[in-house]
Design an enzyme around this catalytic site. Structure first.
Site, short mmCIF file in Angstrom:
data_model
loop_
_atom_site.label_atom_id
_atom_site.label_comp_id
_atom_site.label_asym_id
_atom_site.label_seq_id
_atom_site.Cartn_x
_atom_site.Cartn_y
_atom_site.Cartn_z
N ASN A 8 47.25 42.56 33.18
CA ASN A 8 47.00 43.06 34.53
C ASN A 8 47.30 41.91 35.48
O ASN A 8 46.49 40.99 35.60
CB ASN A 8 45.55 43.54 34.66
CG ASN A 8 45.22 43.94 36.09
OD1 ASN A 8 46.11 44.08 36.92
ND2 ASN A 8 43.93 44.15 36.36
N TRP A 9 48.43 42.00 36.12
CA TRP A 9 48.85 40.88 36.98
C TRP A 9 48.12 40.86 38.33
O TRP A 9 48.27 39.92 39.10
CB TRP A 9 50.36 40.94 37.23
CG TRP A 9 51.18 40.51 36.06
CD1 TRP A 9 50.74 40.02 34.86
CD2 TRP A 9 52.61 40.54 35.98
NE1 TRP A 9 51.81 39.74 34.05
CE2 TRP A 9 52.96 40.05 34.71
CE3 TRP A 9 53.61 40.94 36.86
CZ2 TRP A 9 54.29 39.95 34.31
CZ3 TRP A 9 54.94 40.84 36.46
CH2 TRP A 9 55.27 40.33 35.18
N LYS A 10 47.41 41.95 38.64
CA LYS A 10 46.72 42.04 39.94
C LYS A 10 47.74 41.78 41.07
O LYS A 10 48.89 42.22 40.95
CB LYS A 10 45.53 41.08 39.97
CG LYS A 10 44.64 41.28 38.72
CD LYS A 10 43.34 40.55 38.76
CE LYS A 10 42.58 40.85 37.48
NZ LYS A 10 41.25 40.27 37.47
N HIS A 94 39.43 49.90 38.09
CA HIS A 94 39.19 48.46 37.87
C HIS A 94 38.07 48.00 38.80
O HIS A 94 37.95 48.49 39.93
CB HIS A 94 40.48 47.67 38.14
CG HIS A 94 40.38 46.25 37.72
ND1 HIS A 94 39.75 45.30 38.48
CD2 HIS A 94 40.78 45.63 36.58
CE1 HIS A 94 39.78 44.15 37.84
NE2 HIS A 94 40.41 44.32 36.67
N GLU A 96 37.73 45.49 40.60
CA GLU A 96 38.16 44.99 41.92
C GLU A 96 38.40 46.14 42.88
O GLU A 96 38.17 46.02 44.08
CB GLU A 96 39.40 44.09 41.76
CG GLU A 96 39.00 42.74 41.20
CD GLU A 96 40.04 42.08 40.32
OE1 GLU A 96 41.23 42.43 40.39
OE2 GLU A 96 39.64 41.19 39.53
N GLU A 166 34.97 45.76 31.01
CA GLU A 166 35.21 44.51 31.74
C GLU A 166 33.96 44.17 32.54
O GLU A 166 33.79 44.66 33.67
CB GLU A 166 36.39 44.68 32.71
CG GLU A 166 37.71 44.90 32.04
CD GLU A 166 38.86 44.39 32.90
OE1 GLU A 166 39.66 43.60 32.39
OE2 GLU A 166 38.93 44.74 34.08
N GLY A 172 37.77 36.49 35.72
CA GLY A 172 38.27 35.35 36.50
C GLY A 172 37.31 34.18 36.59
O GLY A 172 37.50 33.29 37.41
N SER A 212 38.15 36.99 31.27
CA SER A 212 38.39 35.63 30.81
C SER A 212 38.90 35.56 29.36
O SER A 212 38.52 34.66 28.60
CB SER A 212 37.13 34.77 30.98
OG SER A 212 36.80 34.67 32.36
N GLY A 233 43.89 39.20 32.63
CA GLY A 233 44.33 38.84 33.98
C GLY A 233 45.04 37.50 33.97
O GLY A 233 46.21 37.39 33.60
N GLY A 234 44.31 36.44 34.33
CA GLY A 234 44.88 35.10 34.50
C GLY A 234 45.77 34.62 33.36
O GLY A 234 46.86 34.09 33.62
P1 13P Z 1 40.79 37.60 33.86
O1 13P Z 1 41.44 37.68 32.50
O2 13P Z 1 41.55 36.78 34.82
O3 13P Z 1 39.34 37.26 33.74
O4 13P Z 1 40.85 39.11 34.47
C1 13P Z 1 40.39 40.18 33.72
C2 13P Z 1 40.76 41.44 34.37
O5 13P Z 1 40.21 41.81 35.40
C3 13P Z 1 41.82 42.24 33.75
O6 13P Z 1 41.88 43.51 34.29
#
Ligand code: 13P
Length: 255
Positions: A8-10, A94, A96, A166, A172, A212, A233-234
């Site tokens: 998930n590149w956001k 999600h 966010e 999640e 993050g 994470s 994500g990251g």
């Molecule tokens: P991180 O891996 O950066 O913690 O993000 C997780 C996430 O929200 C994936 O959808």
């Protein structure tokens, strides 16, 4: 069940950066055997990703969609617009979007239904905030999110559904959930599915962990009997770190 490792590149990467990344990662796809690898770029980079990943086994997902097929919805994107780029999965609900954009359970439900009606596979995200965990209401929060989206749905329509646990406090932050917490949440989700939608769906639905995740800890989640992959994500933003994460996930399941 084949595990899914989803990136998930956001709100990261332009179309040019996406092309470069996708061209590089597809060179490594022979090493991804046995794992379903999914990349979810921003809407503006879907076209670039689709072109760079043409005829690759790496799949394409979107990070969100609207439930209407078209109309006066400034700034929104519909399922049929995603299908045009060969998108197969769509992340729904999600944290966010829930917490930063104010998306509520009824909107999440409408999106999920529209995704399924259009043949997209939803990756439905659930998870508690740190405050909710401290209050001891994690179970209640997850069940409410599940009910909001899934109660009274026809199980036959849900065969493509993927769940992602999640916890918001793990996203993050570099502070992943413990293996016990992830397992407990996955068991809770699976038992909800069994009670409300039947054993067949509960057994066939993949549950991912997200928050994470990196190459160093992925194996401890994917070996869990109830977890079938990760939403990343990251650590998905660089080709090297994402491909080593995929390798680590494969190794954990094979050994
Ligand atoms: P991180 O891996 O950066 O913690 O993000 C997780 C996430 O929200 C994936 O959808």
């Amino acid at each position: 069940m084949k595990q899914i490792i989803a990136a998930n590149w956001k709100m990261h990467k332009t179309a040019v950066e996406t092309t470069e990344y996708c061209r590089a990662i597809r060179q490594m796809e022979a090493d991804f055997e046995g794992v379903e690898v999914l990349i979810c770029p921003p809407f503006t980079a879907l076209s670039a990703a689709a072109i760079a990943l043409e005829a690759s086994s790496i799949k394409l997902g979107a990070q969100n969609m609207h439930w209407e097929s078209q109309g006066a919805r400034t700034g929104e994107v519909s399922a049929n617009m995603l299908l045009e780029f060969g998108v197969e999965y769509v992340i729904i609900g999600h944290s966010e979007r829930r917490h930063l954009m104010g998306e509520d359970d009824s909107q999440v439900r409408r999106k999920l239904e529209a995704a399924l009606d259009n043949g997209l596979k939803p990756v439905l995200c659930v998870g508690e905030t740190e405050a909710e965990r401290e209050q001891g209401i994690t179970k209640k929060v997850i069940e409410k999110q599940l009910s909001g989206a899934l109660e009274d749905q026809d199980p036959h329509k849900l065969s493509g559904l993927v769940l992602a646990y999640e916890p918001v406090w793990a996203i993050g932050t570099g502070k992943a959930a413990s293996v016990e917490d992830a397992q407990e949440a996955a068991v809770l989700i699976r038992s909800y599915l069994k009670d409300k939608l039947g054993a067949k769906l509960a057994e066939s639905t993949r549950i991912l962990y997200g928050g994470s995740v990196k190459a160093e800890n992925i194996g401890s989640f994917t070996v869990l009997p109830s977890v079938h992959g990760a939403l990343v994500g990251g650590a998905s933003l660089e080709v090297e770190s994402f491909s080593s994460l995929i390798q680590a996930a494969r190794k954990a399941v094979i050994t």
